[in-house]
Design a protein around this motif. Structure first.
Motif, PDB file in Angstrom:
ATOM      1  N   ILE A  78      36.560  38.480  35.405  1.00  0.00           N
ATOM      2  CA  ILE A  78      36.342  37.042  35.332  1.00  0.00           C
ATOM      3  C   ILE A  78      34.852  36.771  35.139  1.00  0.00           C
ATOM      4  O   ILE A  78      34.015  37.223  35.931  1.00  0.00           O
ATOM      5  N   LEU A  79      34.528  36.057  34.068  1.00  0.00           N
ATOM      6  CA  LEU A  79      33.141  35.713  33.793  1.00  0.00           C
ATOM      7  C   LEU A  79      32.807  34.293  34.226  1.00  0.00           C
ATOM      8  O   LEU A  79      31.642  33.965  34.441  1.00  0.00           O
ATOM      9  N   ASP A  80      33.810  33.448  34.334  1.00  0.00           N
ATOM     10  CA  ASP A  80      33.574  32.056  34.707  1.00  0.00           C
ATOM     11  C   ASP A  80      34.759  31.568  35.522  1.00  0.00           C
ATOM     12  O   ASP A  80      35.892  32.018  35.337  1.00  0.00           O
ATOM     13  N   GLY A  81      34.498  30.640  36.427  1.00  0.00           N
ATOM     14  CA  GLY A  81      35.564  30.096  37.240  1.00  0.00           C
ATOM     15  C   GLY A  81      35.878  30.977  38.439  1.00  0.00           C
ATOM     16  O   GLY A  81      35.143  31.904  38.780  1.00  0.00           O
ATOM     17  N   ARG A  82      37.009  30.691  39.071  1.00  0.00           N
ATOM     18  CA  ARG A  82      37.423  31.442  40.249  1.00  0.00           C
ATOM     19  C   ARG A  82      38.940  31.617  40.223  1.00  0.00           C
ATOM     20  O   ARG A  82      39.657  30.865  39.567  1.00  0.00           O
ATOM     21  N   ILE A  83      39.398  32.610  40.938  1.00  0.00           N
ATOM     22  CA  ILE A  83      40.827  32.917  40.973  1.00  0.00           C
ATOM     23  C   ILE A  83      41.477  32.154  42.122  1.00  0.00           C
ATOM     24  O   ILE A  83      41.036  32.246  43.272  1.00  0.00           O
ATOM     25  N   GLU A  84      42.502  31.390  41.800  1.00  0.00           N
ATOM     26  CA  GLU A  84      43.305  30.701  42.803  1.00  0.00           C
ATOM     27  C   GLU A  84      44.767  30.999  42.513  1.00  0.00           C
ATOM     28  O   GLU A  84      45.294  30.579  41.483  1.00  0.00           O
ATOM     29  N   GLU A  85      45.372  31.747  43.448  1.00  0.00           N
ATOM     30  CA  GLU A  85      46.734  32.243  43.268  1.00  0.00           C
ATOM     31  C   GLU A  85      46.793  33.054  41.976  1.00  0.00           C
ATOM     32  O   GLU A  85      46.004  33.975  41.786  1.00  0.00           O
ATOM     33  N   GLU A  86      47.708  32.717  41.035  1.00  0.00           N
ATOM     34  CA  GLU A  86      47.801  33.493  39.794  1.00  0.00           C
ATOM     35  C   GLU A  86      47.030  32.843  38.653  1.00  0.00           C
ATOM     36  O   GLU A  86      47.182  33.235  37.494  1.00  0.00           O
ATOM     37  N   TYR A  87      46.188  31.865  38.961  1.00  0.00           N
ATOM     38  CA  TYR A  87      45.480  31.114  37.925  1.00  0.00           C
ATOM     39  C   TYR A  87      43.983  31.380  37.980  1.00  0.00           C
ATOM     40  O   TYR A  87      43.414  31.701  39.034  1.00  0.00           O
ATOM     41  N   LEU A  88      43.354  31.201  36.811  1.00  0.00           N
ATOM     42  CA  LEU A  88      41.905  31.112  36.724  1.00  0.00           C
ATOM     43  C   LEU A  88      41.564  29.627  36.724  1.00  0.00           C
ATOM     44  O   LEU A  88      41.982  28.894  35.828  1.00  0.00           O
ATOM     45  N   PHE A  89      40.846  29.197  37.738  1.00  0.00           N
ATOM     46  CA  PHE A  89      40.538  27.771  37.884  1.00  0.00           C
ATOM     47  C   PHE A  89      39.067  27.543  37.581  1.00  0.00           C
ATOM     48  O   PHE A  89      38.184  28.199  38.142  1.00  0.00           O
ATOM     49  N   ILE A  90      38.817  26.598  36.668  1.00  0.00           N
ATOM     50  CA  ILE A  90      37.451  26.249  36.286  1.00  0.00           C
ATOM     51  C   ILE A  90      37.266  24.757  36.521  1.00  0.00           C
ATOM     52  O   ILE A  90      37.971  23.932  35.928  1.00  0.00           O
ATOM     53  N   GLY A  91      36.345  24.398  37.385  1.00  0.00           N
ATOM     54  CA  GLY A  91      36.100  22.986  37.645  1.00  0.00           C
ATOM     55  C   GLY A  91      35.602  22.753  39.054  1.00  0.00           C
ATOM     56  O   GLY A  91      35.465  23.682  39.863  1.00  0.00           O
ATOM     57  N   ALA A  92      35.365  21.475  39.362  1.00  0.00           N
ATOM     58  CA  ALA A  92      34.822  21.114  40.669  1.00  0.00           C
ATOM     59  C   ALA A  92      35.902  20.941  41.723  1.00  0.00           C
ATOM     60  O   ALA A  92      35.617  20.992  42.920  1.00  0.00           O
ATOM     61  N   GLY A  93      37.132  20.709  41.299  1.00  0.00           N
ATOM     62  CA  GLY A  93      38.212  20.488  42.245  1.00  0.00           C
ATOM     63  C   GLY A  93      38.827  21.794  42.714  1.00  0.00           C
ATOM     64  O   GLY A  93      38.180  22.843  42.740  1.00  0.00           O
ATOM     65  N   SER A  94      40.097  21.716  43.088  1.00  0.00           N
ATOM     66  CA  SER A  94      40.826  22.898  43.533  1.00  0.00           C
ATOM     67  C   SER A  94      42.216  22.865  42.923  1.00  0.00           C
ATOM     68  O   SER A  94      42.619  21.876  42.306  1.00  0.00           O
TER      69      SER A  94
END
Length: 208
Positions: free
Chosen positions: A35-51
């Motif tokens: 992963i170069l950008d964003g963060r891992i949440e469950e099975e998704y790559l999440f990019i943004g300020a929220g959750s």
């Protein structure tokens, strides 16, 4: 929105992923080292300020699906040099799909899919015919329904009779369709009719 790779290769043949009907893909397990950008949440790559549970405008939720390498598959299509492209069959039918199995099992799977769809349409047709017959006789059953004691029985009897008629007509339709779509069956029926006709003529001559 779903995005697919523009080019893919199966064996030594290139295929068009945007047209090819694939088997069910596997979900890619994400890890931090890819992963170069964003963060891992469950099975998704999440990019943004929220959750993931409380996204905000502009956030992205991305999921990746893959197909395992070095597995046996069967592709149905038309070969054009080193490419596999859609095969255009009769009645505007198109065959271009891949099965994660050998050729015999893939053909069996297609046959099962076809028969399941065929009998689903047939059952649906009989059900629609039954509903149509029930609707046609509904004014009469409503009139009978006002008669004490026999009102409920009249509705039930009408529904049962309509079901029997629908089953009989549906069965006849299926048999006629099977005969018309089978050259062998049509020849057998024709020979039986001719045999019956000549037998009847011989009986007439003997009787005369």
């Amino acid at each position: 929105e779903v995005f697919r790779v523009e080019h893919a290769v199966i064996g030594r043949f290139s295929v068009a992923p945007d047209q090819l009907l694939f088997m069910q893909p596997d979900q890619l397990n994400l890890s931090g080292d890819i992963i170069l950008d964003g963060r891992i949440e469950e099975e998704y790559l999440f990019i943004g300020a929220g959750s993931l549970g409380r996204p905000e405008i502009g956030d992205l939720r991305i999921q990746f699906s893959t197909f395992e390498n070095d597995q046996e598959v069967t592709v149905f299509g038309a070969q054009n040099e080193d490419r596999l492209q859609p095969f255009n069959g009769p009645k505007d039918s198109v065959l271009y799909r891949v099965y994660p199995t050998d050729r015999e099992s893939a053909i069996d799977a297609m046959r099962t899919e076809f028969l399941t769809l065929l009998w689903s349409f047939r059952a649906g047709g009989i059900a629609m015919m039954w509903l149509g017959l029930v609707t046609i006789v509904s004014p009469l059953t409503n009139l009978i329904g006002n008669v004490p004691l026999v009102g409920g029985l009249g509705r039930s009897a009408a529904a049962i009779v309509a079901l029997i008629i629908a089953l009989v007509l549906g069965t006849i339709t299926i048999i006629i369709s099977a005969i018309l779509n089978s050259v062998v069956a049509m020849i057998v029926i024709l020979l039986l009719l001719l045999g019956g006709f000549f037998y009847w003529r011989n009986q007439q001559v003997k009787g005369g």
